[in-house]
Design an enzyme around this catalytic site. Sequence first.
Site, PDB file in Angstrom:
ATOM      1  N   GLU A   1       7.251   1.349  -0.211  1.00  7.45           N
ATOM      2  CA  GLU A   1       8.359   0.400  -0.172  1.00  7.45           C
ATOM      3  C   GLU A   1       9.634   1.083  -0.653  1.00  7.45           C
ATOM      4  O   GLU A   1       9.582   2.094  -1.373  1.00  7.45           O
ATOM      5  CB  GLU A   1       8.028  -0.818  -1.053  1.00  7.45           C
TER       6      GLU A   1
ATOM      7  N   HIS B   1       1.306  -5.702   3.515  1.00 14.40           N
ATOM      8  CA  HIS B   1       0.242  -6.006   2.555  1.00 14.40           C
ATOM      9  C   HIS B   1       0.152  -7.514   2.293  1.00 14.40           C
ATOM     10  O   HIS B   1       1.082  -8.279   2.558  1.00 14.40           O
ATOM     11  CB  HIS B   1       0.491  -5.266   1.242  1.00 14.40           C
TER      12      HIS B   1
END
Length: 210
Positions: A84, A11
Amino acid sequence: MKSKTIYLIRHGETDYNKQGIVQGSGIDSELNENGHSQAAAFYKRYANTPFDKVYTSALQRTHQSVANFIKDGIPHKILPGLNEISWGKTEGKKPNPVEDSFYWDVIKKWKSGETHLAMEGGESPEDVIRRQKIAFEHIINQDHEDLILVAMHGRAIRILLTLLTEIPVSEMDNFKHSNLCLYKLEYSYLTKRFKILEHNLTDHLALISA
């Protein structure tokens, strides 16, 4: 279908990244101005790439990083298995060597092979691998998705690449990454193996100022 090509990106930048603060799966932060510019630059370079599907984690910073592709009508699926790693009690903090010695000690032990260890209240790399296996089995088993875009997170990408290339997860730090970097992967249905075609590409970010 003989193979599947995967564009795997991290990202774009968030304020947590900029300030060196741990995010993890428990911090659902947004892209900052630079992160949105990175996402726009990636889109500018790859807008004409005929992706069949976009996959993201459940966290909004991955959604924002590929928002323009989704707006173009490319099907999008959220897989929480791509989230994550959970850094537990370290999330939302900027670790320092004195107050957060446990954090640094665990990271050091990961490198020596103790990848079953987790941060206090968080996940171990081996925990992450278990959920990533499920997520990628789903991705690989989808027909008519020859070219896909996957948006994930830094530590999760490092862990995933060890899984896909069948090397010890303790070697995850060998895979470098930066915000909105690109790894290109190919999966062969004949050999049932992944190959990394390109590592940590960032040349598209030069388009930010173009």
